[in-house]
Design a protein around this motif. Structure first.
Motif, PDB file in Angstrom:
ATOM      1  N   LYS A 201      47.972  31.454  43.624  1.00 32.60           N
ATOM      2  CA  LYS A 201      48.092  32.478  44.669  1.00 32.60           C
ATOM      3  C   LYS A 201      47.023  33.535  44.442  1.00 32.60           C
ATOM      4  O   LYS A 201      47.195  34.447  43.635  1.00 32.60           O
ATOM      5  N   ILE A 202      45.929  33.381  45.180  1.00 31.51           N
ATOM      6  CA  ILE A 202      44.807  34.305  44.997  1.00 31.51           C
ATOM      7  C   ILE A 202      45.032  35.565  45.817  1.00 31.51           C
ATOM      8  O   ILE A 202      45.454  35.501  46.967  1.00 31.51           O
ATOM      9  N   LYS A 203      44.740  36.697  45.222  1.00 34.77           N
ATOM     10  CA  LYS A 203      44.917  37.971  45.902  1.00 34.77           C
ATOM     11  C   LYS A 203      43.591  38.462  46.480  1.00 34.77           C
ATOM     12  O   LYS A 203      43.526  38.927  47.597  1.00 34.77           O
ATOM     13  N   HIS A 204      42.550  38.438  45.668  1.00 37.26           N
ATOM     14  CA  HIS A 204      41.228  38.764  46.197  1.00 37.26           C
ATOM     15  C   HIS A 204      40.122  38.230  45.306  1.00 37.26           C
ATOM     16  O   HIS A 204      40.395  37.712  44.219  1.00 37.26           O
ATOM     17  N   MET A 205      38.908  38.346  45.799  1.00 34.57           N
ATOM     18  CA  MET A 205      37.756  37.791  45.084  1.00 34.57           C
ATOM     19  C   MET A 205      36.610  38.789  45.158  1.00 34.57           C
ATOM     20  O   MET A 205      36.400  39.432  46.192  1.00 34.57           O
ATOM     21  N   GLU A 206      35.909  38.911  44.048  1.00 33.92           N
ATOM     22  CA  GLU A 206      34.772  39.828  44.047  1.00 33.92           C
ATOM     23  C   GLU A 206      33.603  39.184  43.326  1.00 33.92           C
ATOM     24  O   GLU A 206      33.757  38.206  42.590  1.00 33.92           O
ATOM     25  N   ILE A 207      32.428  39.751  43.557  1.00 32.33           N
ATOM     26  CA  ILE A 207      31.246  39.308  42.834  1.00 32.33           C
ATOM     27  C   ILE A 207      30.658  40.517  42.116  1.00 32.33           C
ATOM     28  O   ILE A 207      30.509  41.587  42.695  1.00 32.33           O
ATOM     29  N   TYR A 270      20.186  39.273  33.839  1.00 31.87           N
ATOM     30  CA  TYR A 270      21.176  39.608  34.853  1.00 31.87           C
ATOM     31  C   TYR A 270      22.010  38.386  35.219  1.00 31.87           C
ATOM     32  O   TYR A 270      21.507  37.269  35.289  1.00 31.87           O
ATOM     33  N   TYR A 271      23.279  38.645  35.437  1.00 33.64           N
ATOM     34  CA  TYR A 271      24.218  37.573  35.750  1.00 33.64           C
ATOM     35  C   TYR A 271      25.045  37.931  36.967  1.00 33.64           C
ATOM     36  O   TYR A 271      25.437  39.089  37.148  1.00 33.64           O
ATOM     37  N   LEU A 272      25.315  36.914  37.778  1.00 33.41           N
ATOM     38  CA  LEU A 272      26.289  37.094  38.852  1.00 33.41           C
ATOM     39  C   LEU A 272      27.613  36.588  38.299  1.00 33.41           C
ATOM     40  O   LEU A 272      27.689  35.488  37.767  1.00 33.41           O
ATOM     41  N   ASN A 273      28.649  37.405  38.415  1.00 30.53           N
ATOM     42  CA  ASN A 273      29.960  37.010  37.925  1.00 30.53           C
ATOM     43  C   ASN A 273      30.920  36.931  39.104  1.00 30.53           C
ATOM     44  O   ASN A 273      31.220  37.945  39.744  1.00 30.53           O
ATOM     45  N   LEU A 274      31.334  35.716  39.393  1.00 28.69           N
ATOM     46  CA  LEU A 274      32.287  35.518  40.493  1.00 28.69           C
ATOM     47  C   LEU A 274      33.678  35.619  39.901  1.00 28.69           C
ATOM     48  O   LEU A 274      34.016  34.900  38.962  1.00 28.69           O
ATOM     49  N   VAL A 275      34.503  36.523  40.422  1.00 27.37           N
ATOM     50  CA  VAL A 275      35.829  36.765  39.852  1.00 27.37           C
ATOM     51  C   VAL A 275      36.903  36.565  40.914  1.00 27.37           C
ATOM     52  O   VAL A 275      36.843  37.168  41.987  1.00 27.37           O
ATOM     53  N   LEU A 276      37.878  35.711  40.604  1.00 31.62           N
ATOM     54  CA  LEU A 276      39.041  35.553  41.481  1.00 31.62           C
ATOM     55  C   LEU A 276      40.237  36.150  40.763  1.00 31.62           C
ATOM     56  O   LEU A 276      40.438  35.908  39.574  1.00 31.62           O
ATOM     57  N   ILE A 277      41.027  36.915  41.479  1.00 34.26           N
ATOM     58  CA  ILE A 277      42.192  37.560  40.890  1.00 34.26           C
ATOM     59  C   ILE A 277      43.433  37.077  41.615  1.00 34.26           C
ATOM     60  O   ILE A 277      43.485  37.094  42.855  1.00 34.26           O
ATOM     61  N   GLU A 279      47.858  36.796  42.145  1.00 34.03           N
ATOM     62  CA  GLU A 279      48.932  37.756  42.411  1.00 34.03           C
ATOM     63  C   GLU A 279      49.457  38.422  41.141  1.00 34.03           C
ATOM     64  O   GLU A 279      50.003  39.516  41.194  1.00 34.03           O
ATOM     65  N   GLU A 280      49.315  37.711  40.001  1.00 33.69           N
ATOM     66  CA  GLU A 280      49.800  38.299  38.748  1.00 33.69           C
ATOM     67  C   GLU A 280      48.671  38.943  37.962  1.00 33.69           C
ATOM     68  O   GLU A 280      48.759  39.074  36.735  1.00 33.69           O
ATOM     69  N   GLU A 281      47.588  39.320  38.655  1.00 34.08           N
ATOM     70  CA  GLU A 281      46.440  39.998  38.035  1.00 34.08           C
ATOM     71  C   GLU A 281      45.699  39.128  37.032  1.00 34.08           C
ATOM     72  O   GLU A 281      44.922  39.636  36.221  1.00 34.08           O
ATOM     73  N   ARG A 282      45.915  37.821  37.070  1.00 29.92           N
ATOM     74  CA  ARG A 282      45.128  36.946  36.192  1.00 29.92           C
ATOM     75  C   ARG A 282      43.743  36.789  36.798  1.00 29.92           C
ATOM     76  O   ARG A 282      43.606  36.672  38.002  1.00 29.92           O
ATOM     77  N   ARG A 283      42.706  36.774  35.956  1.00 29.25           N
ATOM     78  CA  ARG A 283      41.337  36.704  36.437  1.00 29.25           C
ATOM     79  C   ARG A 283      40.701  35.367  36.077  1.00 29.25           C
ATOM     80  O   ARG A 283      40.811  34.911  34.943  1.00 29.25           O
ATOM     81  N   TYR A 284      40.065  34.769  37.062  1.00 30.55           N
ATOM     82  CA  TYR A 284      39.354  33.509  36.874  1.00 30.55           C
ATOM     83  C   TYR A 284      37.908  33.797  37.215  1.00 30.55           C
ATOM     84  O   TYR A 284      37.616  34.308  38.285  1.00 30.55           O
ATOM     85  N   PHE A 285      36.977  33.497  36.285  1.00 34.03           N
ATOM     86  CA  PHE A 285      35.613  33.881  36.615  1.00 34.03           C
ATOM     87  C   PHE A 285      34.584  32.842  36.218  1.00 34.03           C
ATOM     88  O   PHE A 285      34.825  31.981  35.364  1.00 34.03           O
TER      89      PHE A 285
ATOM     90  N   HIS B 132      51.330  30.445  35.999  1.00 36.72           N
ATOM     91  CA  HIS B 132      50.177  30.419  35.096  1.00 36.72           C
ATOM     92  C   HIS B 132      49.724  28.980  34.898  1.00 36.72           C
ATOM     93  O   HIS B 132      50.517  28.145  34.441  1.00 36.72           O
ATOM     94  N   PRO B 133      48.450  28.663  35.248  1.00 38.26           N
ATOM     95  CA  PRO B 133      47.979  27.282  35.144  1.00 38.26           C
ATOM     96  C   PRO B 133      48.162  26.664  33.752  1.00 38.26           C
ATOM     97  O   PRO B 133      48.426  25.474  33.635  1.00 38.26           O
ATOM     98  N   LEU B 134      48.057  27.440  32.689  1.00 43.47           N
ATOM     99  CA  LEU B 134      48.214  26.882  31.347  1.00 43.47           C
ATOM    100  C   LEU B 134      49.689  26.680  30.999  1.00 43.47           C
ATOM    101  O   LEU B 134      50.051  25.700  30.353  1.00 43.47           O
ATOM    102  N   ALA B 135      50.525  27.619  31.422  1.00 43.13           N
ATOM    103  CA  ALA B 135      51.956  27.474  31.147  1.00 43.13           C
ATOM    104  C   ALA B 135      52.515  26.264  31.883  1.00 43.13           C
ATOM    105  O   ALA B 135      53.439  25.598  31.395  1.00 43.13           O
ATOM    106  N   GLN B 136      51.956  25.953  33.044  1.00 48.77           N
ATOM    107  CA  GLN B 136      52.422  24.815  33.840  1.00 48.77           C
ATOM    108  C   GLN B 136      52.182  23.488  33.131  1.00 48.77           C
ATOM    109  O   GLN B 136      52.748  22.475  33.510  1.00 48.77           O
ATOM    110  N   ASN B 137      51.327  23.496  32.117  1.00 48.62           N
ATOM    111  CA  ASN B 137      51.065  22.269  31.356  1.00 48.62           C
ATOM    112  C   ASN B 137      52.064  22.036  30.238  1.00 48.62           C
ATOM    113  O   ASN B 137      52.012  21.019  29.562  1.00 48.62           O
ATOM    114  N   GLU B 138      52.957  22.979  29.990  1.00 46.49           N
ATOM    115  CA  GLU B 138      53.872  22.883  28.867  1.00 46.49           C
ATOM    116  C   GLU B 138      55.170  22.216  29.260  1.00 46.49           C
ATOM    117  O   GLU B 138      55.829  22.617  30.229  1.00 46.49           O
TER     118      GLU B 138
END
Lengths: 332, 162
Positions: A201-207, A270-277, A279-285, B132-138
């Motif tokens: 469940k993605i909440k938002h995305m930033e670069i 310099y780096y571009l960092n794509l970040v997806l956040i 609903e639980e504030e977890r970050r994927y980048f 949580h994608p990692l917890a879902q693997n447990e």
């Protein structure tokens, strides 16, 4: 009488010959203040006058020589004592003797090589300056004048786009694409994020644009990361098949060209960092390096050329109906 | 003043299919913690909560499930996840040992307002963890959420999508 060395008996001043016409640029100093300095490019001649003004016109000034130096040096903040000079030129202006009147000395450093760009960073500083010195028995009188050097590049021959599919297996698959891998400082990053699989469940995305300054070698390497920009590109939950456009104008941010292993002392990348956040504030980048370069602002595109570029739709090869407009820069 | 030209450059993208655009999203996961029930008598009483799960994620064996769990089961799950996975596991609502002391004015841990507070905390905890994608693997998470009962003698393992 400056018997104890308090108060100089002479003043030294450096004036460039083209001070009226030469462009000045702003540069942030180590303590964060912005000042204006004369702008020079590699190969340009640095010429001017050193003015020596005697405080007491009647009194003679004895000296062991007057000279002017052009210096390019790298200073590491954690090792202040050692300046690494990569350019060091000197011109003798006067042999040891004495001055009876205020005097002016001409100097010229012809076609000086200035291989690197002026840089003031978190842990390192690269600067160019002129230094006029009157050598004396007890204490020298000297004056420094900093200049700023910019390194220019032209449009790279090869500038492939960056296109990659990344994700977490069975959870999140995206394909991101940036139209180039090398951008000039006033360029626009045109890209897109295509969602192939969205099971979170993605909440938002930033670069984000991240600047990484690396100093030191071997065991003692320092990395300084600085987030220059955070730019939200999506608010809300995407689904499969959705494509989110990116249009990020670089001119609004304070950046330098990419510097790789400058004099084997430091790098700025310099780096571009794509970040997806989610609903639980977890970050994927996903971080991706880009090369920044400085374009000389000599050529002005015609209005029609600008309009063509601005409305470009980059066609994918299989869907191409007509040849896409090619970006061209006049070399004249 | 020079005319400004809007820079509207875009990369080409495939148009989205109608089904993808308007169909059900692939990330549907809803977990409720509801219907607290106190079972047993006297000093052997304890409260169980109903866990209702609805999902379309392939990683879950059953798309709709209902199980009953008690607080100590949650504690067990949290311990397993901390040990077996690299997930930073969120905290559970408090153990409230002070409520188990005698001579209290209220119902202690069987007090309605306390149970409601705990129910909310458990629901928050589960939603954070189950997504949580990692917890879902447990294996322990799936056993906790969908199996009839929690077998604490199980062998920890990782799950791959069906």
């Amino acid at each position: 009488m400056s018997f104890f060395g308090f108060g100089q008996s002479a003043e030294v001043d450096i004036v460039l010959n083209d001070a009226e016409t030469r462009k000045k640029v702003e540069h942030k100093t180590e303590d964060g203040k912005k000042d204006k300095y004369f702008l020079f490019y590699d190969g340009e001649t640095v010429s001017g006058k050193v003015n020596v003004t005697l405080k007491n016109p009647g009194k003679r000034l004895e000296h062991y020589g007057i000279k002017i130096e052009f210096i390019g040096q790298i200073e590491l903040y954690y090792d202040r004592g050692n300046h690494h000079e990569f350019v060091s030129l000197v011109k003798d202006l006067a042999r040891p003797g004495e001055l009876t009147n205020s005097q002016s000395f001409d100097f010229e450093f012809t076609h000086v090589e200035k291989p690197y760009e002026t840089y003031t960073g978190q842990n390192v500083k690269l600067r160019y300056f002129l230094r006029a010195t009157i050598s004396r028995r007890l204490n020298d009188v000297s004056k420094e004048m900093d200049i700023v050097v910019h390194t220019l590049s032209t449009y790279p021959e090869l500038n492939s786009s960056i296109k990659m599919e990344v994700g977490i297996e069975d959870c999140l698959h995206i394909e991101f694409e940036y139209n180039k891998s090398k951008y000039h400082l006033k360029d626009v990053i045109v890209g897109k994020i295509y969602f192939l699989l969205v099971r979170i469940k993605i909440k938002h995305m930033e670069i984000d644009i991240i600047k990484r300054e690396t100093t030191g070698t071997g065991p003692s390497v320092y990395h300084e990361n600085d987030t220059i920009a955070k730019y939200e590109i999506m608010d809300g939950a995407p689904v499969r098949g959705e494509s989110i456009p990116i249009r990020l104008f670089l001119a609004g941010y304070e950046m330098t060209p990419t510097m790789r292993d400058i004099n084997k002392k430091f790098s700025v990348r310099y780096y571009l960092n794509l970040v997806l956040i989610d609903e639980e504030e977890r970050r994927y980048f996903k971080q991706q390096e880009i090369t920044l370069w400085r374009k000389g602002d000599i050529v002005r595109r015609s209005m029609s050329q600008q309009a063509t570029i601005a409305s470009q739709r980059f066609e994918s090869p299989s869907e191409r109906v007509q040849e896409p407009a090619k970006e061209k820069e006049d070399s004249s | 003043m020079a005319d400004a030209i809007a820079d509207t450059r875009r990369l080409y993208s495939k148009p989205q299919s109608i089904n993808d655009a308007y169909g059900p999203p692939s990330n549907f996961l809803e977990i409720d913690v509801a219907n607290p029930e106190t079972v047993g008598v006297g000093r052997n009483r304890y409260t169980t909560y109903e866990l209702r799960l609805k999902t379309n994620l392939p990683i879950f064996r059953v798309k709709e499930s209902r199980v009953r769990r008690r607080y100590s089961d949650f504690e067990w799950l949290r311990g397993e996840l901390e040990r077996e996975s690299k997930v930073v596991v969120p905290p559970l609502p408090g153990k409230a040992l002070f409520r188990q002391l005698p001579f209290r004015g209220d119902d202690g841990i069987f007090d309605d307002s306390f149970i409601e507070e705990r129910r909310q905390g458990l629901e928050q905890f589960l939603n954070k963890v189950a997504g949580h994608p990692l917890a879902q693997n447990e294996r322990c998470l799936h056993m906790f959420l969908q199996d009839e009962s929690v077998d604490k003698t199980y062998t920890p393992s990782k799950i791959r999508s069906a």
